[in-house]
Design a protein around this motif. Structure first.
Motif, PDB file in Angstrom:
ATOM      1  N   GLN A 472       0.871  -1.255  -0.090  1.00  0.00           N
ATOM      2  CA  GLN A 472      -0.116  -0.136   0.217  1.00  0.00           C
ATOM      3  C   GLN A 472       0.916   1.317   0.174  1.00  0.00           C
ATOM      4  N   LYS A 473       1.707   1.279   0.620  1.00  0.00           N
ATOM      5  CA  LYS A 473       2.885   2.451   0.906  1.00  0.00           C
ATOM      6  C   LYS A 473       3.573   2.558  -0.570  1.00  0.00           C
ATOM      7  N   PHE A 501       2.626  -1.444 -15.690  1.00  0.00           N
ATOM      8  CA  PHE A 501       1.479  -2.277 -15.825  1.00  0.00           C
ATOM      9  C   PHE A 501       1.240  -3.482 -15.919  1.00  0.00           C
ATOM     10  N   PRO A 502       2.536  -4.462 -16.150  1.00  0.00           N
ATOM     11  CA  PRO A 502       2.571  -5.492 -15.944  1.00  0.00           C
ATOM     12  C   PRO A 502       2.731  -6.166 -14.196  1.00  0.00           C
ATOM     13  N   ALA A 503       3.118  -5.139 -13.625  1.00  0.00           N
ATOM     14  CA  ALA A 503       3.112  -5.516 -12.213  1.00  0.00           C
ATOM     15  C   ALA A 503       2.056  -5.223 -11.498  1.00  0.00           C
ATOM     16  N   LEU A 504       1.183  -4.067 -11.956  1.00  0.00           N
ATOM     17  CA  LEU A 504      -0.120  -3.803 -11.623  1.00  0.00           C
ATOM     18  C   LEU A 504      -1.276  -4.972 -11.906  1.00  0.00           C
ATOM     19  N   MET A 505      -1.149  -5.518 -13.049  1.00  0.00           N
ATOM     20  CA  MET A 505      -1.973  -6.264 -13.553  1.00  0.00           C
ATOM     21  C   MET A 505      -2.081  -7.744 -12.674  1.00  0.00           C
ATOM     22  N   LYS A 506      -0.952  -7.870 -12.159  1.00  0.00           N
ATOM     23  CA  LYS A 506      -0.534  -9.224 -10.998  1.00  0.00           C
ATOM     24  C   LYS A 506      -1.091  -8.698  -9.674  1.00  0.00           C
ATOM     25  N   ARG A 507      -0.699  -7.543  -9.248  1.00  0.00           N
ATOM     26  CA  ARG A 507      -1.462  -7.153  -8.220  1.00  0.00           C
ATOM     27  C   ARG A 507      -3.031  -6.986  -8.157  1.00  0.00           C
ATOM     28  N   VAL A 508      -3.465  -6.644  -9.018  1.00  0.00           N
ATOM     29  CA  VAL A 508      -5.087  -6.624  -9.260  1.00  0.00           C
ATOM     30  C   VAL A 508      -5.673  -8.099  -8.927  1.00  0.00           C
ATOM     31  N   CYS A 509      -4.912  -9.230  -9.239  1.00  0.00           N
ATOM     32  CA  CYS A 509      -5.228 -10.530  -8.955  1.00  0.00           C
ATOM     33  C   CYS A 509      -4.836 -10.871  -7.739  1.00  0.00           C
ATOM     34  N   ASP A 510      -4.236 -10.157  -6.752  1.00  0.00           N
ATOM     35  CA  ASP A 510      -3.688 -10.583  -5.516  1.00  0.00           C
ATOM     36  C   ASP A 510      -4.692 -11.562  -4.539  1.00  0.00           C
ATOM     37  N   VAL A 511      -4.058 -12.109  -3.765  1.00  0.00           N
ATOM     38  CA  VAL A 511      -4.962 -12.835  -2.984  1.00  0.00           C
ATOM     39  C   VAL A 511      -5.561 -12.116  -1.835  1.00  0.00           C
ATOM     40  N   HIS A 512      -4.632 -11.156  -1.488  1.00  0.00           N
ATOM     41  CA  HIS A 512      -5.080 -10.228  -0.516  1.00  0.00           C
ATOM     42  C   HIS A 512      -6.071  -9.097  -0.997  1.00  0.00           C
ATOM     43  N   GLU A 514      -7.075  -6.431   0.411  1.00  0.00           N
ATOM     44  CA  GLU A 514      -6.615  -5.133   0.627  1.00  0.00           C
ATOM     45  C   GLU A 514      -5.571  -4.529  -0.356  1.00  0.00           C
ATOM     46  N   VAL A 515      -4.783  -5.494  -1.069  1.00  0.00           N
ATOM     47  CA  VAL A 515      -3.868  -5.224  -2.051  1.00  0.00           C
ATOM     48  C   VAL A 515      -4.518  -5.030  -3.606  1.00  0.00           C
ATOM     49  N   ARG A 516      -5.643  -5.775  -3.771  1.00  0.00           N
ATOM     50  CA  ARG A 516      -6.376  -5.643  -4.830  1.00  0.00           C
ATOM     51  C   ARG A 516      -6.878  -3.937  -4.796  1.00  0.00           C
ATOM     52  N   ASP A 517      -7.636  -3.831  -3.672  1.00  0.00           N
ATOM     53  CA  ASP A 517      -8.023  -2.604  -3.529  1.00  0.00           C
ATOM     54  C   ASP A 517      -7.171  -1.299  -3.702  1.00  0.00           C
ATOM     55  N   SER A 518      -6.212  -1.332  -2.848  1.00  0.00           N
ATOM     56  CA  SER A 518      -5.059  -0.544  -3.063  1.00  0.00           C
ATOM     57  C   SER A 518      -4.680  -0.048  -4.704  1.00  0.00           C
ATOM     58  N   THR A 519      -4.400  -1.273  -5.351  1.00  0.00           N
ATOM     59  CA  THR A 519      -3.979  -1.284  -6.621  1.00  0.00           C
ATOM     60  C   THR A 519      -4.885  -0.626  -7.580  1.00  0.00           C
ATOM     61  N   ARG A 561     -15.143  -4.082  -5.572  1.00  0.00           N
ATOM     62  CA  ARG A 561     -15.829  -4.134  -6.706  1.00  0.00           C
ATOM     63  C   ARG A 561     -16.099  -2.616  -6.673  1.00  0.00           C
ATOM     64  N   ALA A 562     -16.060  -1.625  -5.772  1.00  0.00           N
ATOM     65  CA  ALA A 562     -16.223  -0.270  -5.452  1.00  0.00           C
ATOM     66  C   ALA A 562     -15.070   0.514  -6.224  1.00  0.00           C
ATOM     67  N   SER A 563     -13.790   0.206  -5.924  1.00  0.00           N
ATOM     68  CA  SER A 563     -12.627   0.659  -6.351  1.00  0.00           C
ATOM     69  C   SER A 563     -12.400   0.288  -7.913  1.00  0.00           C
ATOM     70  N   ALA A 564     -12.869  -0.906  -8.437  1.00  0.00           N
ATOM     71  CA  ALA A 564     -12.934  -1.243  -9.771  1.00  0.00           C
ATOM     72  C   ALA A 564     -13.666  -0.562 -10.680  1.00  0.00           C
ATOM     73  N   ILE A 565     -14.969  -0.234 -10.026  1.00  0.00           N
ATOM     74  CA  ILE A 565     -15.620   0.787 -10.925  1.00  0.00           C
ATOM     75  C   ILE A 565     -15.190   2.064 -11.095  1.00  0.00           C
ATOM     76  N   SER A 566     -14.423   2.655 -10.040  1.00  0.00           N
ATOM     77  CA  SER A 566     -13.792   3.892 -10.161  1.00  0.00           C
ATOM     78  C   SER A 566     -12.657   3.911 -11.133  1.00  0.00           C
ATOM     79  N   ALA A 567     -11.773   2.732 -11.266  1.00  0.00           N
ATOM     80  CA  ALA A 567     -10.808   2.652 -12.172  1.00  0.00           C
ATOM     81  C   ALA A 567     -11.410   2.566 -13.429  1.00  0.00           C
ATOM     82  N   LEU A 568     -12.346   1.716 -13.516  1.00  0.00           N
ATOM     83  CA  LEU A 568     -12.879   1.379 -14.810  1.00  0.00           C
ATOM     84  C   LEU A 568     -13.407   2.442 -15.570  1.00  0.00           C
TER      85      LEU A 568
END
Length: 817
Positions: A472-473, A501-512, A514-519, A561-568
Motif C-alpha cells: 500500500q505504501k 502495468f505488468p506489475a499492476l495486473m498481477k497485483r489486481v489479482c492478488d490473494v489479499h 487489501e492489495v487488490r483494493d489499493s492497486t 468492486r467499488a474501487s474497480a468501478i472507479s478505476a474502470l
C-alpha cells in the motif's frame, strides 16, 4: 434559559439531592454543567443564583450534608466554582457561607469525603473554575489552600494530579485588572500581596520538587513548568526560571532517560517566551546539552523537537539534524551532513557513535532506532525543517539503500555492515522508509534520483514477499514520484508498458483483497493524473488492464468492486492518442461499461459499489468525453439512484442531477433546459429527495430547489415575462400527493370528481414555477439544519431524562447521549 427548562430545574436538583435516588449514568451531570456554563457565558452579567434560588439551596444542602453521594458532591463543587466565577455570584455564595464550606474544608461533606478521589478532583476543578477574579485569589490565600493544592499535585490518582497541575498553572498565569480605581499599578490584580504570597509558595515548592529524589515529584514539577511558562509574565517568569534553572542543568547533565523528554518540553515552553533571547537563561545551551543524551532513541526525539522549534540557531539545528540522521548514516556508511571537520558540532554528534554502534548491533534496537530516524526524516522533510547542511540527494540515496537491503540485495557500493542482516524482510523498516520517500518526493534536490527511486519501488511492487501494508505504501510512493514531475515520453513508455502495468495486473489479482483494493485505487489516481500522456494511453489500451478491470466488477469483496468501478470509469474515458492500439477503430467498450454499471446500481447488494457507480456517472457527465449512450441512460439511472435504500447513493444521485442541471442550463434557453430536465426526470428526483426521511438527502434537495427557483426568477425577470415552465399533474405522482399532504394539508383522495377545496393548488396541472414558489423552502432548510439534535440533545431533554429515572425500573438505563 427558556421557560420549560426553568420549570424543570428545581425538580432535577431535588432529585439529585435525594440520597435515596441514584443515577445509572453520571455523564448527565457533566452535560448539565456544560449547559449551565453556556448560559453564564452567553451573559456575564446574568446572576443565575438570583434567577434560580434553587441552585443556592441545592449547593448549601449538598456541601453541608455528611451523607452526600461523592459523585453528586463532586458535581456540586464544580457547580459552585462555576457560579462563583463571577463577582456577583461569588458575593451571593459568600453571603451564605457556601464558598467557605465548599472549598475551605472546615466541615461538611467535603471534609467527610475527602478520601474520595472524585471529590478531590471536583474540589480542584471547582477552584479552577472560580479563579476568574481577584476575590477568588484572595480566598485561596486567606484560607491557606496552596499547600493542599500542592499536595494534590503528587497524588497517585492521575486525574487529581492533572487537575492540581492545571490549577497551579492558572494561579501562576493569573491576571486581573485592578479591583478599584485607587489601586496603583503595583497593587493590581496580578501583583497583589495575596497573589505574590501564593506564587512564592508554589515556586518554592517547584524548586524543592525538582531536586527531590522522588521521580513522580520531579515529573509533576516539570509538567507544571511546561504548562505555566508560556503564560507567565515578568517578573514572575524570571523568578520561576531562576529557581528551575539549576535543577534543570543537573537533570540534563544526569541524562535520566525517563525525564529527558519532559525536560525538553520545559525547554520548548521556555523557548516561546522572552527567556529564549536572554543569554543568562541558557535555554538554547540546555537544548544543546540534551543532544548529548547517552540513549540514542531519546536523543533523536529531543533532536526532532529542536528542529521543529520556530526560533532556533543554525548551529543547534545543524547538530540536531546530525543526531536524527546518525542511525541512517551509520548503517549505510554514507555521509549525509556537511559539518566542518573537527568542529564542536561534529565532535558532539560523533560522541553518540560508540553507544549507537552497540545498539545497532542488536536486532530490536537496530529496527527501533532506524524506524525512529526514518520517521523523523519523513515528518521533518514535510515541513522543510530537516535539511540544514544535509542535501536531499544523499538522504534519499541512504533511504533507497536501506530499502534495497531490506529486499535482500547486497549493499553495494557501501561496505558490508553487520547490522544489514537485521533489515532483510523487515516490514517495519520498509514502511518507515517508504514514508520517508513519500515525503522526500516534494523536496527540491531529490529529482535527480527519480529513476532510481522508481526502480526500487517497482521492485517492491513486483516482490512476492512484500507485506500488504508495505505494498500500500509502495503504491502511494509510486504515485508521488511518478506525478512529481513530467517524465520524457520514451521514459514514460518504458515505465508504463514494460514495468508498471505488468506489475499492476498481477497485483489486481492478488490473494489479499487489501492489495487488490489499493492497486485499483492507485490505477484510478494515476489515470486522473496521467490521462493526457500518450504513453499512458498506449499502456491502458494495449496492456489488457481494461479487461481485467471489467473482471474485477465481479470481485467477492464489495470494497474491491467499488474501487474497480472507479478505476474502470476513468480508464475507458482515457483519450486514445495516435499510435495507441485500435486508436482509429470504433469501440463500444464505454457503452458496455455503462450497461454493466447500470446493472450494478440496480442489483448489487452492497452500498459501496452502488455509490461508486453514481460517482462514476458524475465524473463522466462532468468530463469532456462521456460515453455516447450516457444521455439516453440518464432517466433510468436517476430513477434507480433516488429510489435506492442507501442515503449516500441518493445524495450522489442528487449531485449527478445537479451536474446535469448545470450543464443543461449553460447550453440552452431556460424553457428548453427545463423541458430537457423534465424529460430526464430531474424534477421528480428533486421532489422525492425533498420528502426523503434521510436528512442529508432532504437538505441536498432543498438546496438544489432553492437554486432552481433563483435561476427561474432571475431569467424570467431579465426576459421581462413570467416565462413558461414545465407543468405537473401532482396527483399522478406519489411525491406530488405527499407534497400536497405535507405542505398544503390536502389529501388528494378526498377530492371529489366535481372540484377541489378552495385556496389549494389545482387538481389538474401546476407549473414548476408555482410549485417552487409555494413551498416554504427557506423554512424547511432551516428546520433541516437544526436536525433532531435540537430536541434530543437539548437541556430540556437532558433534565427530562434525569427526572424519568424516578418513574422507571432498574432495567431501563438512562441514555444521556
Amino acid at each position: 434559559m427558556d421557560s420549560n427548562c426553568i420549570a424543570l430545574l428545581p425538580g432535577v436538583l431535588t432529585f439529585l439531592s435525594d440520597p435515596k435516588q441514584s443515577l445509572p449514568d453520571d455523564t448527565c451531570l457533566e452535560k448539565l454543567l456544560d449547559w449551565l456554563t453556556s448560559i453564564i457565558n452567553e451573559d456575564d452579567d446574568r446572576n443565575l443564583l438570583d434567577q434560580q434560588p434553587c441552585l443556592l439551596e441545592f449547593i448549601s444542602s449538598m456541601c453541608e450534608s455528611k451523607t452526600t453521594d461523592p459523585i453528586i458532591l463532586s458535581f456540586t463543587l464544580k457547580l459552585t466554582g462555576l457560579l462563583a466565577a463571577t463577582k456577583k455570584g461569588f458575593s451571593r455564595l459568600e453571603e451564605r457561607g457556601v464558598v467557605r464550606v465548599a472549598f475551605a474544608r472546615e466541615g461538611g461533606a467535603v471534609r467527610e469525603q475527602w478520601e474520595e478521589a472524585s471529590v478531590r478532583c471536583g474540589w480542584l476543578l471547582g477552584l479552577r473554575r472560580m479563579l476568574e477574579h481577584h476575590r477568588a485569589m484572595l480566598f485561596i490565600s486567606e484560607n491557606a489552600l496552596t499547600k493542599l493544592i500542592l499536595q494534590s499535585q503528587c497524588e497517585k490518582s492521575l486525574f487529581v494530579a492533572a487537575a492540581a497541575n492545571q490549577l497551579l498553572a492558572q494561579i501562576l498565569n493569573f491576571h486581573h485588572p485592578p479591583i478599584t480605581a485607587e489601586q496603583t499599578a503595583q497593587e493590581n490584580g496580578h501583583s497583589s500581596p495575596e497573589w505574590i504570597t501564593v506564587t512564592t509558595e508554589i515556586v518554592g515548592q517547584v524548586g524543592g520538587a525538582l531536586v527531590s529524589q522522588e521521580h513522580f515529584r520531579v515529573l509533576q514539577a516539570l509538567r507544571l513548568l511546561a504548562l505555566s511558562l508560556p503564560g507567565c509574565r515578568a517578573p514572575l517568569l524570571g523568578s520561576v526560571w531562576r529557581v528551575a534553572l539549576g535543577p534543570l542543568e543537573v537533570l540534563v547533565e544526569a541524562q535520566t532517560n525517563n525525564l529527558s523528554l519532559p525536560v525538553m518540553e520545559v525547554l520548548q515552553a521556555a523557548a516561546t517566551t522572552e527567556l529564549f533571547s536572554q543569554s543568562e537563561a541558557r535555554v538554547e545551551e540546555l537544548m544543546r546539552a540534551t543532544l548529548k543524551e547517552r540513549d540514542p532513541k531519546t536523543a533523536i526525539r529531543c533532536a526532532s523537537a529542536i528542529i521543529r522549534q520556530q526560533h532556533c540557531s543554525e548551529p543547534l539545528k545543524r547538530m540536531a539534524v546530525g543526531i536524527v540522521l546518525q542511525p541512517l548514516e551509520f548503517i549505510t556508511g554514507s555521509p549525509l551532513q556537511t559539518l566542518p571537520s573537527g568542529s564542536g558540532d561534529a565532535k558532539e554528534v560523533s560522541g553518540l557513535q560508540p553507544v549507537l554502534e552497540d545498539q545497532l548491533s542488536q536486532r530490536s534496537m537496530c529496527i527501533s532506532l532506524l524506524s525512529l530516524s526514518l520517521s523523523s526524516v519523513a515528518e521533518l522533510s514535510l515541513s522543510n525543517s530537516l535539511f540544514v547542511d544535509a542535501p536531499v540527494q544523499p538522504v534519499t540515496e541512504a533511504v533507497l539503500q536501506l530499502l534495497k537491503v531490506s529486499l535482500g540485495q547486497s549493499p553495494s557500493p557501501a561496505p558490508y555492515n553487520k547490522s544489514f542482516v537485521h533489515l532483510i524482510g523487515c516490514s517495519r523498516v520498509q514502511r518507515c522508509g517508504l514514508d520517508a520517500l513519500i515525503s522526500l518526493s516534494s523536496c527540491e534536490g531529490g529529482q535527480g534520483l527519480r529513476q532510481e527511486v522508481l526502480n526500487v519501488l517497482l521492485q517492491y511492487l513486483q516482490s512476492p514477499d512484500s507485506d500488504p501494508t508495505v505494498l500500500q505504501k509502495t503504491l502511494q510512493a509510486l504515485l508521488k514520484w511518478i506525478c512529481s514531475e513530467e517524465l520524457e515520453e520514451c521514459t514514460q513508455t518504458h515505465l508504463f508498458t514494460q514495468n508498471l502495468f505488468p506489475a499492476l495486473m498481477k497485483r489486481v489479482c492478488d490473494v489479499h483483497w487489501e492489495v487488490r483494493d489499493s492497486t485499483l485505487e492507485f490505477i484510478t489516481e494515476l489515470t486522473v493524473n496521467s490521462r493526457d500522456s500518450a504513453a499512458f494511453s498506449s499502456a491502458v489500451w494495449g496492456s489488457g488492464i481494461v479487461s481485467l478491470l471489467l473482471a474485477c466488477l465481479d470481485d467477492s469483496e464489495s470494497y474491491v468492486r467499488a474501487s474497480a468501478i472507479s478505476a474502470l470509469s476513468q480508464a475507458v474515458t482515457t483519450p486514445r492518442h495516435q499510435g495507441a492500439p485500435n486508436a482509429n477503430s470504433p469501440h463500444s467498450l464505454p457503452d458496455e461499461v455503462l450497461t454493466r454499471l447500470t446493472d450494478i446500481l440496480a442489483q448489487d447488494d452492497e452500498a459501496f459499489p452502488r455509490r461508486a457507480v453514481v460517482k462514476a456517472f458524475i465524473a463522466w457527465l462532468s468530463g469532456p468525453r462521456p460515453p455516447p449512450s450516457l444521455d439516453q441512460s440518464l432517466p433510468g439511472l436517476l430513477a434507480l439512484g433516488i429510489d435506492d435504500l442507501d442515503w449516500e447513493v441518493k445524495v450522489h444521485t442528487l449531485a449527478l442531477t445537479e451536474t446535469l442541471m448545470d450543464k443543461t442550463l449553460s447550453r440552452c434557453s431556460l424553457a428548453e433546459a427545463l423541458g430537457k430536465l423534465q424529460e430526464y426526470g430531474a424534477f421528480s428526483v428533486f421532489f422525492k429527495g425533498l420528502l426523503d426521511c434521510d436528512r442529508p438527502v432532504a437538505q441536498k434537495s432543498c438546496q438544489l430547489l432553492l437554486r432552481l427557483r433563483e435561476v427561474i426568477k432571475v431569467k424570467c425577470e431579465s426576459a421581462g415575462s413570467p416565462g413558461d415552465t414545465p407543468t405537473f399533474q401532482l396527483q399522478s405522482h406519489q411525491w406530488g400527493k405527499d407534497l400536497l399532504r405535507k405542505w398544503k394539508g390536502v389529501d388528494v383522495s378526498d377530492w371529489s370528481a366535481e372540484g377541489k377545496p378552495e385556496g389549494h393548488w389545482p387538481k389538474e396541472e401546476v407549473s414548476l414555477r408555482e410549485v417552487v414558489s409555494q413551498l416554504d423552502l427557506e423554512g424547511m432548510q432551516q428546520a433541516l439544519m437544526r436536525s433532531s439534535d435540537h430536541v434530543m440533545a437539548s437541556p430540556q431533554s437532558l433534565m427530562e431524562d434525569i427526572l424519568a429515572v424516578t418513574q422507571q425500573g432498574d432495567d431501563n438505563a438512562m441514555d444521556c447521549y
